[in-house]
Structure formats: C-alpha cells, structure tokens
Design a protein around this motif. Structure first.
Motif, PDB file in Angstrom:
ATOM      1  N   HIS A 100     -17.922  39.352  34.377  1.00  0.00           N
ATOM      2  CA  HIS A 100     -17.609  38.086  35.035  1.00  0.00           C
ATOM      3  C   HIS A 100     -16.150  38.011  35.478  1.00  0.00           C
ATOM      4  O   HIS A 100     -15.795  37.138  36.264  1.00  0.00           O
ATOM      5  CB  HIS A 100     -17.959  36.906  34.131  1.00  0.00           C
ATOM      6  N   ASN A 107     -18.345  35.539  41.859  1.00  0.00           N
ATOM      7  CA  ASN A 107     -18.786  34.774  43.031  1.00  0.00           C
ATOM      8  C   ASN A 107     -20.299  34.611  43.100  1.00  0.00           C
ATOM      9  O   ASN A 107     -20.793  33.745  43.818  1.00  0.00           O
ATOM     10  CB  ASN A 107     -18.266  35.414  44.310  1.00  0.00           C
ATOM     11  N   LYS A 108     -21.049  35.404  42.346  1.00  0.00           N
ATOM     12  CA  LYS A 108     -22.505  35.326  42.352  1.00  0.00           C
ATOM     13  C   LYS A 108     -23.061  34.561  41.141  1.00  0.00           C
ATOM     14  O   LYS A 108     -24.269  34.378  41.039  1.00  0.00           O
ATOM     15  CB  LYS A 108     -23.112  36.732  42.372  1.00  0.00           C
ATOM     16  N   LEU A 109     -22.194  34.138  40.228  1.00  0.00           N
ATOM     17  CA  LEU A 109     -22.662  33.433  39.034  1.00  0.00           C
ATOM     18  C   LEU A 109     -23.269  32.088  39.413  1.00  0.00           C
ATOM     19  O   LEU A 109     -22.765  31.392  40.302  1.00  0.00           O
ATOM     20  CB  LEU A 109     -21.513  33.214  38.039  1.00  0.00           C
ATOM     21  N   ASN A 110     -24.334  31.720  38.708  1.00  0.00           N
ATOM     22  CA  ASN A 110     -24.987  30.439  38.999  1.00  0.00           C
ATOM     23  C   ASN A 110     -24.190  29.285  38.389  1.00  0.00           C
ATOM     24  O   ASN A 110     -23.378  29.471  37.478  1.00  0.00           O
ATOM     25  CB  ASN A 110     -26.451  30.441  38.527  1.00  0.00           C
ATOM     26  N   ASP A 111     -24.458  28.096  38.895  1.00  0.00           N
ATOM     27  CA  ASP A 111     -23.709  26.911  38.465  1.00  0.00           C
ATOM     28  C   ASP A 111     -23.905  26.588  36.982  1.00  0.00           C
ATOM     29  O   ASP A 111     -23.003  26.051  36.343  1.00  0.00           O
ATOM     30  CB  ASP A 111     -24.090  25.696  39.308  1.00  0.00           C
ATOM     31  N   LYS A 112     -25.066  26.922  36.448  1.00  0.00           N
ATOM     32  CA  LYS A 112     -25.315  26.636  35.034  1.00  0.00           C
ATOM     33  C   LYS A 112     -24.348  27.427  34.151  1.00  0.00           C
ATOM     34  O   LYS A 112     -23.741  26.876  33.228  1.00  0.00           O
ATOM     35  CB  LYS A 112     -26.764  26.987  34.684  1.00  0.00           C
ATOM     36  N   GLN A 115     -20.797  26.214  34.689  1.00  0.00           N
ATOM     37  CA  GLN A 115     -20.567  24.942  33.995  1.00  0.00           C
ATOM     38  C   GLN A 115     -20.271  25.169  32.517  1.00  0.00           C
ATOM     39  O   GLN A 115     -19.437  24.490  31.931  1.00  0.00           O
ATOM     40  CB  GLN A 115     -21.766  24.006  34.159  1.00  0.00           C
ATOM     41  N   LYS A 129     -14.563  27.085  40.352  1.00  0.00           N
ATOM     42  CA  LYS A 129     -15.102  27.744  41.540  1.00  0.00           C
ATOM     43  C   LYS A 129     -14.063  27.879  42.652  1.00  0.00           C
ATOM     44  O   LYS A 129     -14.077  28.848  43.401  1.00  0.00           O
ATOM     45  CB  LYS A 129     -16.316  26.977  42.068  1.00  0.00           C
TER      46      LYS A 129
END
Length: 143
Positions: A100, A107-112, A115, A129
């Motif tokens: 990460h 840049n490809k990590l999901n919002d969950k 968060q 972000k």
C-alpha cells in the motif's frame, strides 16, 4: 530500583498529563506500583525519538511529491508507528501495508480500506486520497 529512588524530575512531556505508573521495590523487597513525574534521561530519549519520526515524515513528503511512496508513509510516521504496528492496528499483513506504500497500489485501494487507514490516522478519507495534491499546494502543511 526502590520506591524512594524513583526519579521525580517533572519532565515537560508529562506536564498536563499527570504521572506515569512504574514498578519499584517496596520496603519488604516486593515489586509494587508507584508513580513518577518523569526522568530526565527518559525525556532526552523521547525527544530524540519524536524528532526522528518528524524527520521521517518530512522525508516522506518529498517522496510523495516525487511519486515514490503513498500518503500512508507520511501518516504512519506522524502517528509514531512503524510498519508492524500499522499492520497490526489495521488487522492486515505487514506485506500488504508495504504494498500500500506503492503509489500505483495505493491509487487502486477501495474506499472501505482507505477509510480504515483514515480512521486510524485520525484524518478524513478525502485528506488521505488527495494528500499529494494538498502537499503540492502547501508543502509545509502539518496534519
């Protein structure tokens, strides 16, 4: 160390935060909990550690702007963590946290997942972000 030998140097780090609990030998030779207002030697070491984390965070800013690392590196240093501590707090493997740190992966990590990082770093997800853009506008920003 005996209870009457426990340092009470009233160090600045503890001011406003009370005292610290430690264990020392009582009159009967048993370990018992007591308090200290700090020890000057401990304060010097703590200041060095804090300065080291601050330097690492500043160096991370430059790497973020150059596209060599993700904002996670900056915030883990600002929160006085290392990779192992961050991985444990996130409940994921250290190898995943290392991935990460790569901008293309970040840049490809999901919002969950983002968060979860943001909550741990005590920032909002938008700051995490858009951190590179924030730095580009104001390189001296402190979070």
């Amino acid at each position: 160390m005996k209870i009457d030998e426990v340092p009470q140097d009233d160090i600045p780090t503890f001011r406003g935060h009370g005292t610290k609990a430690i264990y020392a030998l009582d009159a009967r030779g048993r370990y018992t909990k007591t308090t200290t207002s700090g020890w000057e030697v401990e304060e010097l070491v703590l200041r060095d550690v804090l300065a080291d984390f601050a330097e690492k965070a500043e160096a991370a800013k430059a790497r973020i702007l150059a596209g060599r690392t993700s904002p996670i590196e900056y915030f883990l240093n600002r929160r006085l963590m290392d990779l192992a501590a961050l991985a444990q707090a996130m409940g994921i493997g250290k190898w995943r946290v290392k991935r990460h740190l790569k901008p293309r992966v970040f840049n490809k990590l999901n919002d969950k997942l983002l968060q979860r990082y943001a909550s741990l770093f005590r920032i909002d997800i938008a700051t995490l972000k858009q951190f590179k853009e924030i730095l580009a506008r104001d390189p001296d920003s402190q979070f």
